[in-house]
Scaffold this motif. Sequence first.
Motif, short mmCIF file in Angstrom:
data_model
loop_
_atom_site.label_atom_id
_atom_site.label_comp_id
_atom_site.label_asym_id
_atom_site.label_seq_id
_atom_site.Cartn_x
_atom_site.Cartn_y
_atom_site.Cartn_z
N LEU A 1 0.81 -1.21 0.00
CA LEU A 1 0.00 0.00 0.00
C LEU A 1 0.85 1.27 0.00
CD1 LEU A 1 -3.01 0.66 -0.08
CD2 LEU A 1 -2.96 0.89 2.40
N VAL A 2 2.01 1.23 0.61
CA VAL A 2 2.89 2.40 0.61
C VAL A 2 3.30 2.74 -0.82
CG1 VAL A 2 5.13 3.31 1.33
CG2 VAL A 2 3.71 2.04 2.95
N SER A 3 3.71 1.73 -1.58
CA SER A 3 4.10 1.95 -2.97
C SER A 3 2.92 2.43 -3.80
CB SER A 3 4.68 0.67 -3.57
OG SER A 3 5.88 0.30 -2.93
N VAL A 4 1.75 1.87 -3.57
CA VAL A 4 0.56 2.31 -4.29
C VAL A 4 0.25 3.77 -3.99
CG1 VAL A 4 -1.94 2.01 -4.52
CG2 VAL A 4 -0.46 0.01 -4.49
N PRO B 1 -6.12 11.53 -5.25
CA PRO B 1 -6.23 10.86 -3.95
C PRO B 1 -6.33 9.34 -4.05
CG PRO B 1 -8.34 11.79 -4.56
CD PRO B 1 -7.37 12.23 -5.62
N LEU B 2 -5.84 8.69 -3.00
CA LEU B 2 -5.98 7.25 -2.83
C LEU B 2 -7.06 6.98 -1.79
CD1 LEU B 2 -5.11 4.29 -3.26
CD2 LEU B 2 -3.40 4.64 -1.46
N LEU B 3 -8.08 6.25 -2.18
CA LEU B 3 -9.16 5.84 -1.29
C LEU B 3 -8.99 4.37 -0.97
CD1 LEU B 3 -12.13 7.39 -3.36
CD2 LEU B 3 -10.54 8.57 -1.81
N VAL B 4 -9.27 3.98 0.26
CA VAL B 4 -9.04 2.59 0.66
C VAL B 4 -10.29 2.01 1.33
CG1 VAL B 4 -7.64 1.01 2.04
CG2 VAL B 4 -6.57 2.99 0.94
N ILE C 1 0.19 -2.87 6.93
CA ILE C 1 0.14 -1.47 7.32
C ILE C 1 -1.26 -0.91 7.09
CG2 ILE C 1 0.86 -0.60 5.05
CD1 ILE C 1 2.54 1.51 6.57
N SER C 2 -1.71 -0.04 7.97
CA SER C 2 -3.03 0.55 7.81
C SER C 2 -3.00 1.64 6.75
CB SER C 2 -3.52 1.15 9.14
OG SER C 2 -2.79 2.33 9.45
N ALA C 3 -4.16 1.98 6.25
CA ALA C 3 -4.26 2.97 5.17
C ALA C 3 -3.73 4.34 5.61
CB ALA C 3 -5.71 3.09 4.70
N MET C 4 -4.08 4.75 6.81
CA MET C 4 -3.61 6.05 7.28
C MET C 4 -2.09 6.06 7.44
SD MET C 4 -6.15 8.31 7.67
CE MET C 4 -6.57 7.72 6.00
N GLU C 5 -1.53 4.99 7.95
CA GLU C 5 -0.07 4.91 8.10
C GLU C 5 0.63 4.86 6.74
OE1 GLU C 5 0.82 2.40 12.11
OE2 GLU C 5 -0.40 1.35 10.61
N ALA C 6 -0.03 4.27 5.74
CA ALA C 6 0.57 4.15 4.42
C ALA C 6 0.49 5.43 3.61
CB ALA C 6 -0.11 3.02 3.64
N GLY C 7 -0.31 6.39 4.08
CA GLY C 7 -0.41 7.67 3.39
C GLY C 7 -1.64 7.84 2.54
N ALA C 8 -2.62 6.95 2.68
CA ALA C 8 -3.87 7.10 1.93
C ALA C 8 -4.58 8.38 2.34
CB ALA C 8 -4.77 5.89 2.16
N ASP C 9 -5.39 8.90 1.45
CA ASP C 9 -6.10 10.14 1.72
C ASP C 9 -7.41 9.91 2.46
OD1 ASP C 9 -4.45 12.23 0.03
OD2 ASP C 9 -4.65 10.41 -1.19
#
Length: 528
Positions: A182-185, A195-198, A214-222
């Motif tokens: 998810l970090v790379s995505v 934006p990235l939505l998860v 890794i959680s979405a917020m930790e990975a940098g998702a919006d």
Amino acid sequence: MGKLDQRETPIFSSLKDEYAARNMAPFHVPGHKQGRGIDKDFYEFIGPNIFKIDVTIFEMVDGLHHPKSHIKKALALTAETFSAKESFFTVNGTSGGIQAMILSAVKPGETILVPRNIHISVSSGIILSGAIPVYMQPEIDPDNGILHGVSPSTVKHALHQHPDAKAVLIINPTYYGTATDLVSVAELVHSHDIPLLVDEAHGPHLCFSDELPISAMEAGADACTQSTHKLLGALTQGSILHIQGDMIKGSRVRQVLSMLQTTSPSYPLLASLDVARRQVALEGKELVAQAISNAKWLRQAINAIEGMHCFGEEVLDYQGVFAFDPTKITVSARALGLTGFQLEEILTSEFDIQVELSDFYNVLFITSYADSKDDFMVVLQALGAISKQYIRKINDATIPVVNYLSNTPRMIDNPREAFFAPKTKCLLSEAVGKKSGESIMVYPPGIPILYPGEEITDEIIRYIDMLKLTNASLQGLEDSNLKYINIIEDKVSSSNIFRAPSVHDYFDEVEPSQCSTEMFEPGIMRTG
């Protein structure tokens, strides 16, 4: 854990200590008036206290749509717990949160990249928004007969092919607990300034352990939406939407949620979200660590039972599987000649064990910190007994191997246009070459076979006919007997307006004596 006092439960405390404790005269809705008007049998089963906090919006308890006091504070505590800039409670589950994310990110006619194995709520959000979906192919696991996540390389290719895309939506983790990088995505998506939505329905516990994806917020998702009711301690329908960064505006999310959600939210449900947050804020790391430890023990014990298989970290070899949640226990009895559907039926009818879902190969046990090893012993004893019973019945008949098609049906109309278009009924068997006016999916989790606006092919019709033989729970068609389908009476042109990779797949043809089912799609599931 931060500047706020995570021991507080503003919503629950206001309901319990400010309202219920005062024995208020309830001249307001709901009409049961603190339980006095509830059916006697239901009241005696439930007990009195939940009715005392089942109230409507007024100043003493605050309001969900425009929170000013207790709910506002509870949301701030929640955002801090899950490392979000802002959090929102949703009382119609993660489905409502996913729809809100989509409507907050894209406008009619704009392109959004999504996996083909999306939940039906994503499809609904796309219809509501008027956006144009472009489907990305998830990684296929033929050994276990399931679909994993979408790999970063697939996302990169899709972004290159569709530079006009305005958002990307990813699943993290899947129903079976697998997750992409998810970090790379997130880095890829943000390099295009979108934006990235998860869809993190199955990931509210991720941020409480380094052993989990890794959680979405930790990975940098919006933005992400989590089913707090699925794996934490909230009541069913209790979910949370989180945002961070500047691409998804909190004001827009509030506006959309006010449009989608009831003006009469359930306060017991909101209170359960409040106390579930407190529980994991104070004890989450310890609780999740115990859940992981117990699940690893259960997986090892299941794999020691002859004829049973529970996959684990070996699936990390697939591109779309960067990380794995061991609390998801997927069990196959293929070596015993049993489909997942058959195994579920045996577990339910003979051992009083209800699994989360079954597919052609597997059953899925959802475990959490509420389960103990004593609970797991019940599962092990049942699986051991099934092994002993069926190991003697093994013959040359086996569950067939899964194959996959390479293309989705052509999308002739976008989903919103198709949804609102005039429709007529047609025999499914005579619908080849016509445009579908409705969806066909298997639930849970709602993975689509056909969307509104897509071309109906002979392969799809044969595929659906074969799915009927498995007793899979096919949904979406207005005709519950799956004989007729609503179509849009336009001729299908030879031009391909929209195209996307397919997740449709089917089994090699086998002799009836080997197996009564010829086709099946990985990820096709049903519940008992």
